[in-house]
Motif scaffolding. Structure first.
Motif, PDB file in Angstrom:
ATOM      1  N   ARG A 192       0.834  -1.212   0.000  1.00 56.00           N
ATOM      2  CA  ARG A 192       0.000   0.000   0.000  1.00 56.00           C
ATOM      3  C   ARG A 192       0.868   1.261   0.000  1.00 56.00           C
ATOM      4  NH1 ARG A 192      -3.031  -3.414   3.475  1.00 56.00           N
ATOM      5  NH2 ARG A 192      -5.099  -3.877   2.593  1.00 56.00           N
ATOM      6  N   CYS A 193       1.936   1.249   0.764  1.00 56.22           N
ATOM      7  CA  CYS A 193       2.853   2.391   0.783  1.00 56.22           C
ATOM      8  C   CYS A 193       3.471   2.610  -0.597  1.00 56.22           C
ATOM      9  CB  CYS A 193       3.937   2.159   1.831  1.00 56.22           C
ATOM     10  SG  CYS A 193       5.145   3.499   1.947  1.00 56.22           S
ATOM     11  N   ASP A 226       1.026   4.336  -2.960  1.00 56.59           N
ATOM     12  CA  ASP A 226       0.894   5.774  -2.700  1.00 56.59           C
ATOM     13  C   ASP A 226       2.057   6.561  -3.288  1.00 56.59           C
ATOM     14  OD1 ASP A 226      -1.441   5.290  -1.336  1.00 56.59           O
ATOM     15  OD2 ASP A 226      -0.524   5.351   0.658  1.00 56.59           O
ATOM     16  N   GLN A 227       3.267   6.040  -3.116  1.00 58.42           N
ATOM     17  CA  GLN A 227       4.447   6.762  -3.606  1.00 58.42           C
ATOM     18  C   GLN A 227       4.490   6.792  -5.139  1.00 58.42           C
ATOM     19  OE1 GLN A 227       5.863   8.295  -1.134  1.00 58.42           O
ATOM     20  NE2 GLN A 227       4.591   7.068   0.230  1.00 58.42           N
ATOM     21  N   THR A 238       1.933   9.282  -6.492  1.00 60.83           N
ATOM     22  CA  THR A 238       2.351  10.678  -6.331  1.00 60.83           C
ATOM     23  C   THR A 238       3.285  11.103  -7.460  1.00 60.83           C
ATOM     24  OG1 THR A 238       2.106  10.580  -3.919  1.00 60.83           O
ATOM     25  CG2 THR A 238       3.563  12.281  -4.804  1.00 60.83           C
ATOM     26  N   PRO A 278      -5.112   5.023  -4.113  1.00 60.09           N
ATOM     27  CA  PRO A 278      -3.850   5.722  -3.799  1.00 60.09           C
ATOM     28  C   PRO A 278      -4.077   7.125  -3.248  1.00 60.09           C
ATOM     29  CG  PRO A 278      -4.194   5.595  -6.181  1.00 60.09           C
ATOM     30  CD  PRO A 278      -5.257   4.761  -5.565  1.00 60.09           C
ATOM     31  N   ARG A 279      -3.238   7.475  -2.285  1.00 58.55           N
ATOM     32  CA  ARG A 279      -3.244   8.834  -1.723  1.00 58.55           C
ATOM     33  C   ARG A 279      -2.091   9.607  -2.367  1.00 58.55           C
ATOM     34  NH1 ARG A 279      -2.952   6.610   4.303  1.00 58.55           N
ATOM     35  NH2 ARG A 279      -1.577   5.218   3.109  1.00 58.55           N
ATOM     36  N   VAL A 280      -2.449  10.595  -3.177  1.00 61.35           N
ATOM     37  CA  VAL A 280      -1.460  11.357  -3.932  1.00 61.35           C
ATOM     38  C   VAL A 280      -0.982  12.543  -3.097  1.00 61.35           C
ATOM     39  CG1 VAL A 280      -1.040  12.730  -6.002  1.00 61.35           C
ATOM     40  CG2 VAL A 280      -2.477  10.676  -6.131  1.00 61.35           C
ATOM     41  N   ALA A 303       8.298  10.639  -2.144  1.00 59.89           N
ATOM     42  CA  ALA A 303       7.874   9.586  -3.070  1.00 59.89           C
ATOM     43  C   ALA A 303       8.988   9.239  -4.050  1.00 59.89           C
ATOM     44  CB  ALA A 303       6.626  10.043  -3.827  1.00 59.89           C
TER      45      ALA A 303
END
Length: 521
Positions: free
Chosen positions: A81-82, A85-86, A89, A219-221, A231
């Protein structure tokens, strides 16, 4: 779910996509024909599609999916998951810059893609306008590729496979409703198709959101400079970027070949770009249903097998995929070579798409058909390298094939015009697949299971019967007739295809081939 069921699910959903895609092309052919403005749209659409193949399901997917699958297998879901996200971004910032530059540089891009459009100033200007309208499509599709890589790794194949239908439906609506509306506004009707493309991209991305949220993987941008820097420095991001560099080169080689071919076609007879495009859409029917479906299913599985050191499963997956390619791609190639005119006539011979357009598109389709087995086999063989995080070898092969393809163009185009371009691509694909296979064999990564010689003879014998049947059927029916009786022509084609399938698979069963062996994998 077994691999066969997964591949079948993806293939069926891809079939829905291709059917709606054919409806889209039929409407375009009937509404706009093969004209300078149609050429302009096809050129404009190829520009974001070219970048999509570079940054989305091309280089990005080839690098991202193996790293994603390896991270999940070795480090667990939280680390995965990490990583998502990266990667998201960095991707978001890169796409923002790409889209801004693309809109500003549209005239240069159109000229680089098809300088021959300058012969029709109206067509060139239309291509520039439509390129600007459609350029944000690359942003939507890159995030669709990110979402598809995640969902496929989690064995959620349905949503990524069905979302292309949304693009087709958007473009169908654009041709059906948008074109007349644009004409009433005093704008070129073809501009409606550019709006349909942009809407389709947005819908495809929107369809991925619920599936990712259910998995907790939306995803968290990061929006700030600090988030982008973090990122960029993430080890997983660096690994994906490192793999993307040779992958970009490899995909760039393929897209450079497409660019050169489009440039050459733009200098041939008016309509050449469109004839190749219509033929390409038909050729993509089997390549997507079989090749893309197998590639989507196999890449995460091959990556996981490689990450855990299970060499027997890795080789077995490749063997199963290649046998399916031979079983299904050979009869498809036979059909494209012996039955091209009926296929093109039934699907496109309406409205402004005349008899000459049918003949020209059919010859291009036959050129593609000559290399169909190679085009599909690449979709199985190339993931064999990507799963090992070896992207350099396919790149080297692709560069050699690019040189070969252009040499073939020099020989074939003067004699076959646009059909020579298609034939050069087909022959190049056969060479590409052969070298990929040799590379996997030399590395010991792929060890063919027993029984290939007998299996090959069974497929060959059934394919010869199929070729005889389709050649007879092509000559027996006047496929270019049927004015005002389109449903009758469609019905005859359907019966002919059903009969061809029954003959081919019936011959295989009578020869002793056990089809259930493909289901067990």
């Amino acid at each position: 779910m077994s691999l066969f069921k997964s591949a079948s699910l993806v293939s069926l959903l891809t079939l829905a996509s291709r059917i709606t895609g054919l409806v889209r092309e039929l409407l375009m052919a009937a509404t706009f024909g093969a004209s300078a403005m149609t050429d302009a749209f096809n050129v404009a659409f190829r520009i974001p599609n070219l970048l999509r193949r570079l940054f989305a399901e091309g280089a990005f997917s080839q690098a991202f999916v193996p790293v994603l699958a390896g991270t999940r297998a070795q480090e667990g879901d939280e680390a995965t998951r990490c990583l998502v996200d990266q990667i998201a971004t960095v991707l978001a910032w890169a796409l923002l810059a790409t889209c801004v530059l693309g809109v500003l540089a549209a005239p240069v891009l159109v000229y680089a893609m098809a300088a021959g459009l300058k012969q029709s100033p109206e067509g060139f200007e239309a291509a520039v306008v439509m390129t600007r309208w459609m350029f944000p499509y690359i942003g939507f599709m890159s995030f669709v590729a990110l979402a598809a890589g995640i969902l496929n790794t989690w064995k959620r194949f349905a949503v990524p496979a069905v979302t292309p239908v949304l693009l087709n439906l958007s473009m169908i609506a654009a041709a059906w409703f948008g074109a007349p509306w644009f004409e009433r506004l005093g704008l070129p009707p073809i501009y409606a198709m550019a709006g349909g493309v942009l809407l389709g991209g947005a819908l495809q991305l929107g369809a991925q959101v619920p599936a990712l949220r259910r998995l907790g993987l939306w995803p968290r941008v990061g929006l700030g400079w600090a988030a982008l820097k973090a990122a960029w420095n993430h080890p997983g991001t660096r690994r994906v970027l490192t793999l993307m560099l040779p992958a970009l080169l490899g995909v760039s080689v393929a897209q450079l070949s497409l660019l050169i071919n489009t440039q050459i076609a733009s200098h041939l007879a008016v309509g050449s770009v469109s004839w190749l495009t219509y033929a390409d859409r038909l050729m993509e029917f089997p390549t997507a249903m079989l090749g893309v479906a197998l590639g989507v299913v196999l890449l995460p599985q091959l990556s996981a097998a490689q990450a855990t050191g299970d060499t027997d499963r890795y080789s077995g997956l490749l063997d199963w995929g290649l046998r399916l390619v031979v079983l299904l791609a050979v009869p498809c190639a036979v059909a494209l070579l012996t039955f091209a005119q009926p296929l093109v006539a039934v699907l496109y011979h309406y409205g402004r798409f005349g008899t000459a357009d049918v003949q020209q598109t059919a010859t291009a389709l036959m050129g593609y058909g000559a290399g169909l087995i190679g085009l599909i086999a690449i979709k199985v063989l190339a993931p064999g390298f990507y799963a090992r995080q070896d992207i350099r070898t396919p790149v080297k092969i692709a560069i050699g094939v690019l040189v070969l393809t252009q040499a073939l163009n020099l020989v074939l185009v003067p004699h076959l015009a646009h059909a020579g371009l298609a034939l050069a691509i087909g022959l190049g694909a056969l060479v590409n697949a052969a070298f990929l296979l040799i590379g996997l064999r030399r590395r010991g990564a792929y060890r063919p299971a027993p029984g290939w010689a007998k299996f090959g003879l069974q497929v060959l014998a059934a394919s010869v019967l199929l070729a005889v049947y389709l050649t007879w059927l092509s000559a027996r029916v006047g496929w270019l007739g049927f004015e005002g009786a389109a449903l009758q022509r469609v019905g005859l084609l359907t019966l002919g295809i059903v009969g061809a399938g029954a003959l081919y698979f019936g011959a295989l069963v009578l020869s002793g081939l056990n089809l259930r062996q493909f289901v067990r994998q």
